[in-house]
Design a protein around this motif. Structure first.
Motif, short mmCIF file in Angstrom:
data_model
loop_
_atom_site.label_atom_id
_atom_site.label_comp_id
_atom_site.label_asym_id
_atom_site.label_seq_id
_atom_site.Cartn_x
_atom_site.Cartn_y
_atom_site.Cartn_z
N ASP A 225 -2.90 5.07 -1.72
CA ASP A 225 -3.71 4.43 -2.76
C ASP A 225 -3.53 2.92 -2.71
N SER A 226 -4.60 2.18 -2.92
CA SER A 226 -4.55 0.71 -2.82
C SER A 226 -3.68 0.08 -3.91
N ASN A 227 -3.34 0.81 -4.95
CA ASN A 227 -2.44 0.29 -5.99
C ASN A 227 -0.97 0.41 -5.60
N ILE A 228 -0.72 1.02 -4.45
CA ILE A 228 0.65 1.20 -3.96
C ILE A 228 0.80 0.45 -2.64
N ASN A 229 1.77 -0.45 -2.58
CA ASN A 229 2.09 -1.13 -1.34
C ASN A 229 2.84 -0.11 -0.46
N PRO A 230 2.31 0.21 0.73
CA PRO A 230 2.96 1.22 1.57
C PRO A 230 4.43 0.90 1.87
N PHE B 266 5.90 3.30 -10.79
CA PHE B 266 5.60 2.15 -9.94
C PHE B 266 5.24 0.96 -10.79
N PRO B 267 5.78 -0.21 -10.46
CA PRO B 267 5.32 -1.43 -11.14
C PRO B 267 3.92 -1.77 -10.65
N SER B 268 3.35 -2.83 -11.17
CA SER B 268 2.02 -3.25 -10.73
C SER B 268 2.04 -3.58 -9.24
N GLN C 225 5.02 -5.11 -6.87
CA GLN C 225 5.44 -4.44 -5.64
C GLN C 225 5.41 -5.41 -4.46
N ASP C 226 4.33 -6.18 -4.37
CA ASP C 226 4.17 -7.14 -3.27
C ASP C 226 5.29 -8.18 -3.28
N ILE C 227 5.66 -8.65 -4.46
CA ILE C 227 6.74 -9.64 -4.58
C ILE C 227 8.07 -9.03 -4.14
N ILE D 74 12.53 -8.22 -0.03
CA ILE D 74 13.35 -7.28 0.75
C ILE D 74 13.05 -7.43 2.24
N ASN D 75 11.76 -7.58 2.59
CA ASN D 75 11.39 -7.76 4.00
C ASN D 75 12.07 -8.97 4.61
N SER D 76 12.18 -10.02 3.85
CA SER D 76 12.83 -11.23 4.34
C SER D 76 14.28 -10.94 4.73
N PHE D 77 14.98 -10.23 3.86
CA PHE D 77 16.37 -9.88 4.17
C PHE D 77 16.45 -8.91 5.34
N ASP D 78 15.60 -7.88 5.33
CA ASP D 78 15.63 -6.90 6.42
C ASP D 78 15.32 -7.55 7.77
N SER D 79 14.39 -8.48 7.80
CA SER D 79 14.06 -9.16 9.06
C SER D 79 15.26 -9.95 9.57
N LYS D 80 15.95 -10.62 8.68
CA LYS D 80 17.15 -11.37 9.08
C LYS D 80 18.25 -10.44 9.59
N ILE D 81 18.41 -9.31 8.94
CA ILE D 81 19.41 -8.32 9.39
C ILE D 81 19.05 -7.80 10.77
N GLU D 82 17.77 -7.50 10.99
CA GLU D 82 17.33 -7.00 12.29
C GLU D 82 17.55 -8.03 13.39
N ILE D 83 17.30 -9.30 13.09
CA ILE D 83 17.54 -10.37 14.07
C ILE D 83 19.03 -10.46 14.38
N ASN D 84 19.88 -10.42 13.36
CA ASN D 84 21.32 -10.47 13.57
C ASN D 84 21.81 -9.27 14.38
N ASN D 85 21.25 -8.11 14.12
CA ASN D 85 21.64 -6.91 14.90
C ASN D 85 21.28 -7.07 16.37
#
Length: 175
Positions: free
Chosen positions: A98-103, A143-145, A149-151, A156-167
């Motif tokens: 659903d478009s109201n949910i960020n995958p 679910f929040p709005s 969700q996008d915020i 979280i993506n920012s942190f996960d990307s940094k973790i993946e780069i460090n790994n």
């Protein structure tokens, strides 16, 4: 909101053993072995050939989607599919979200619910924990709005990307 109200839920299927060339390089075939701590299913151990896909065509999961292992000790492991995939029968996937949910928000939500999913599957009275498609689809979450969700996902993506780069750096240092 129930998961079945969010999108299409598909339980995977393995091509028939009668198809000699079911495996090839046409579409990723997701199995619990591919849930090894990575966020994305971009690399799977096996892929299906065109012949294999023709045998399980109705089980194609359109990306973006979220897949969850729903049987055994791996129950509750979650992965995000950017592209179309087919999975085996131990996995339930949610696509056409659903478009109201960020995958990606859905991915993070289900990722954090692994223990809860395992507990629910263990309560079925079987020696092997299992969460069938119907029970999986009836799981309810708040679910929040979409904006919130996008915020959350951006942070979280920012942190996960940094973790993946460090790994990756750590892996290169060891090699």
């Amino acid at each position: 909101m129930k998961l079945k109200e969010i999108g299409k839920i598909t339980t995977g299927k393995t091509p028939s053993k009668n198809i000699k060339n079911a495996f090839g390089n046409y579409i990723s075939f997701l199995t619990p072995k591919d849930f090894n701590g990575q966020r994305y299913s971009n690399i799977t151990e096996r892929s299906l050939s065109i012949e294999g896909v023709e045998n399980v065509y109705n089980y194609i999961v359109k990306g973006p989607s979220v897949s969850v292992t729903c049987i055994g000790s791996d129950m509750g492991k979650t992965i995000f599919n950017e592209k179309d995939i087919i999975s085996n029968q131990q996995i339930n996937s949610i696509s056409e979200i659903d478009s109201n949910i960020n995958p990606m928000y859905l991915y993070y939500l289900l990722y954090t619910k692994r223990k809860q999913l395992h507990f629910i599957g263990s309560a079925q009275g079987s020696t092997m924990p299992i969460l069938n498609k119907s029970d999986f689809g009836n799981l309810e979450f708040s679910f929040p709005s979409r904006k919130e969700q996008d915020i959350i996902v951006a942070k979280i993506n920012s942190f996960d990307s940094k973790i993946e780069i460090n790994n990756k750096i750590n892996t290169n240092l060891i090699a």
